[in-house]
Design an enzyme around this catalytic site. Structure first.
Site, PDB file in Angstrom:
ATOM      1  N   GLU A  95      -1.768   1.789  -2.882  1.00 18.65           N
ATOM      2  CA  GLU A  95      -1.149   0.376  -3.227  1.00 18.65           C
ATOM      3  C   GLU A  95      -0.698  -0.092  -1.731  1.00 18.65           C
ATOM      4  OE1 GLU A  95       2.637  -1.600  -4.453  1.00 18.65           O
ATOM      5  OE2 GLU A  95       2.123   0.006  -5.807  1.00 18.65           O
TER       6      GLU A  95
ATOM      7  N   CYS B 283       6.625  -5.041  -3.938  1.00 18.56           N
ATOM      8  CA  CYS B 283       5.376  -5.499  -3.728  1.00 18.56           C
ATOM      9  C   CYS B 283       4.817  -6.477  -4.643  1.00 18.56           C
ATOM     10  CB  CYS B 283       4.546  -4.193  -3.850  1.00 18.56           C
ATOM     11  SG  CYS B 283       4.512  -3.284  -5.628  1.00 18.56           S
TER      12      CYS B 283
END
Length: 474
Positions: A221, A258
């Site tokens: 990620e 994020c």
């Protein structure tokens, strides 16, 4: 390093052979152990990350919930995805169908690279570790340099809980240092790896995983600006509400998420812009560590230097050690000159506000977006319907999670969650890092063809002694 990996490899084989119920009970034991150690672990996390106590206790609760939630999924057995096709001599393809029995099995020892911004939920005993355990694999964790003492303390709590539950020793091991992480990633006994962090770091590790003599899955990620499109009708009817909630999303956890909405598209001249400049927000606070601050300020500076970028809102320069929210401003035409350079993740309390005159300009920019974790539409169902329907298929192609009138910073741990997206948001757009579907990343399929029952694993038997879900003959 070889010794640690060998220990994890042996533990992985023992763990994979244990029953689903034993696996589940051990995971619940870890959750209980972490809860009982909260007063020891949370102060350590506060000292090493500068995150507030309430945020960290909430994150620890998320972590223990996740372990129990995954344990329930393990016990149900659906994660094995058992499929049985019995022999059929009249199979229409022109040849008899053999007896085929398919299930998922553990992939092998998993290497987890911890995240800096989630010292509990995406670190030693976080989501990737929980998913790897649930799928029957031991875990080697590369600790994040931002919270090394917490990583070791967490590992000690986990080890005691696993031992009390009868799990194999070395089901979890922690290593430190960049070189150790790279060496582990190259080791032939490691069969999969996961990572949460920067595009630069994640891509470098992804390339290493792919270049091994035996390439392995690498679930990274990496980065996302999580664009939010404010549609014309919503912009007119509720500018103050949209501005206030956007600022809250940008400044939550000091913008170190994020899924922070880092780009807000609004109609040119919208009252939202004025509201963004005057609404009171919380004072700035230190970022996770010095490295995070340096990267944030450097990225913010580079984006700010683009021609046509102006400052809509900024905190005092003297507060660089505890930055306050900064909002930059540009129009669509300027952004289109350098989409990759301007639409860059600013990991901290900053975002870019982009004005569009014609809705077609918003659509044009949407088509140029790189891969994202999320994309958001802020609109009115009836008055903004036409533009919504034009944007949705484009955003569906570019993001893993689409939101309507809600900001993306809350990522609930559920069965249906999707936390992933096309590159560079992640290195594997077909998977998720959150939710029970994350477990499948660390499993692989095996088919038994024409085997006698005495040699078959329990989940593949017609008698189904483990009472797992079986899909028989389609």
């Amino acid at each position: 390093m070889d010794e640690e990996i060998e220990q994890v490899t042996r533990a992985s084989a023992v763990w994979a052979a244990m029953s689903l119920s034993e696996r589940a009970e051990a995971m619940r034991g870890v959750a209980a152990g972490l809860e009982s150690a909260a007063d020891q672990l949370v102060p350590l996390a506060m000292a090493e990350t500068h995150l507030r106590e309430a945020r960290l206790r909430g994150e620890l609760k998320r972590t223990t919930f996740q372990l129990r939630f995954f344990a329930d999924t393990v016990e149900e057995g659906d994660l094995l995805e058992v499929r049985i096709d019995r022999p059929d001599r009249q199979w229409p393809m022109g040849a008899p169908r053999p007896d085929l029995r398919r299930m998922l099995v553990p992939i092998g020892p998993v290497l987890v690279f911890s995240a800096g911004n989630f010292p509990f939920a995406f670190s030693v005993a976080g989501g990737d570790t929980a998913a790897a355990w649930a799928s029957g694999n031991a875990v080697l964790v590369k600790a994040h340099p931002g919270h090394p003492r917490l990583s070791d303390a967490t590992a000690e709590v986990v080890a005691r809980a696993l031992a009390a539950a009868g799990a194999p020793q070395n089901l979890l091991r922690v290593i430190h240092g960049k070189d150790a992480g790279v060496a582990a990633l190259k080791h032939p006994s490691i069969k999969a790896a996961s990572f949460t962090g920067s595009i630069e770091g994640g891509r470098a590790l992804f390339d290493i995983a792919a270049a091994r003599p035996e390439p392995i899955p690498f679930y990274g990620e990496l980065g996302s600006v999580n664009p939010a499109f404010v549609l014309p009708a919503a912009s007119k009817t509720r500018p103050q509400e949209i501005a206030a909630s956007f600022l809250a999303a940008v400044t939550g956890s000091q913008g170190q998420l994020c899924t922070k909405p880092g780009v807000l598209l609004v109609p040119a001249g919208s009252a939202i812009i004025e509201e963004l400049g005057r609404i009171d927000v919380a004072e700035g606070a230190p970022l996770l560590n010095l490295r995070t601050s340096e990267v944030f300020l450097g990225t913010l500076g580079r984006v700010s230097e683009h021609p046509g970028i102006t400052v809509l809102r900024a905190g005092p320069e003297s507060r660089a050690e505890a930055p306050e929210v900064t909002l930059l401003r540009a129009d669509v035409e300027e952004v289109m000159t350098d989409v990759e350079g301007i639409l860059t993740e600013m990991f901290g309390p900053a975002a870019l506000v982009v004005e569009y005159g014609d809705p077609a300009e918003a659509v044009r920019l949407a088509r140029k977006l790189p891969g994202q974790l999320t994309a958001t539409l802020i609109g009115e169902v009836e008055d903004d319907q036409e533009l919504s329907q034009e944007l949705l298929p484009i955003l569906c192609d570019r993001a893993g999670r689409l939101l309507w009138n809600e900001w993306p910073t809350g990522v609930s741990v559920t069965h249906a969650q999707q936390h992933g997206g096309p590159y560079p948001a992640t290195t594997a757009s077909t998977t998720t890092a959150v939710g029970t579907a994350a477990i499948s990343r660390f499993l692989r399929p095996v088919v038994y063809q024409n085997f006698p029952a005495v040699l078959l694993p329990g989940p593949l038997l017609d008698a189904n002694p483990l009472r797992v879900t079986q899909h028989v003959d389609g």
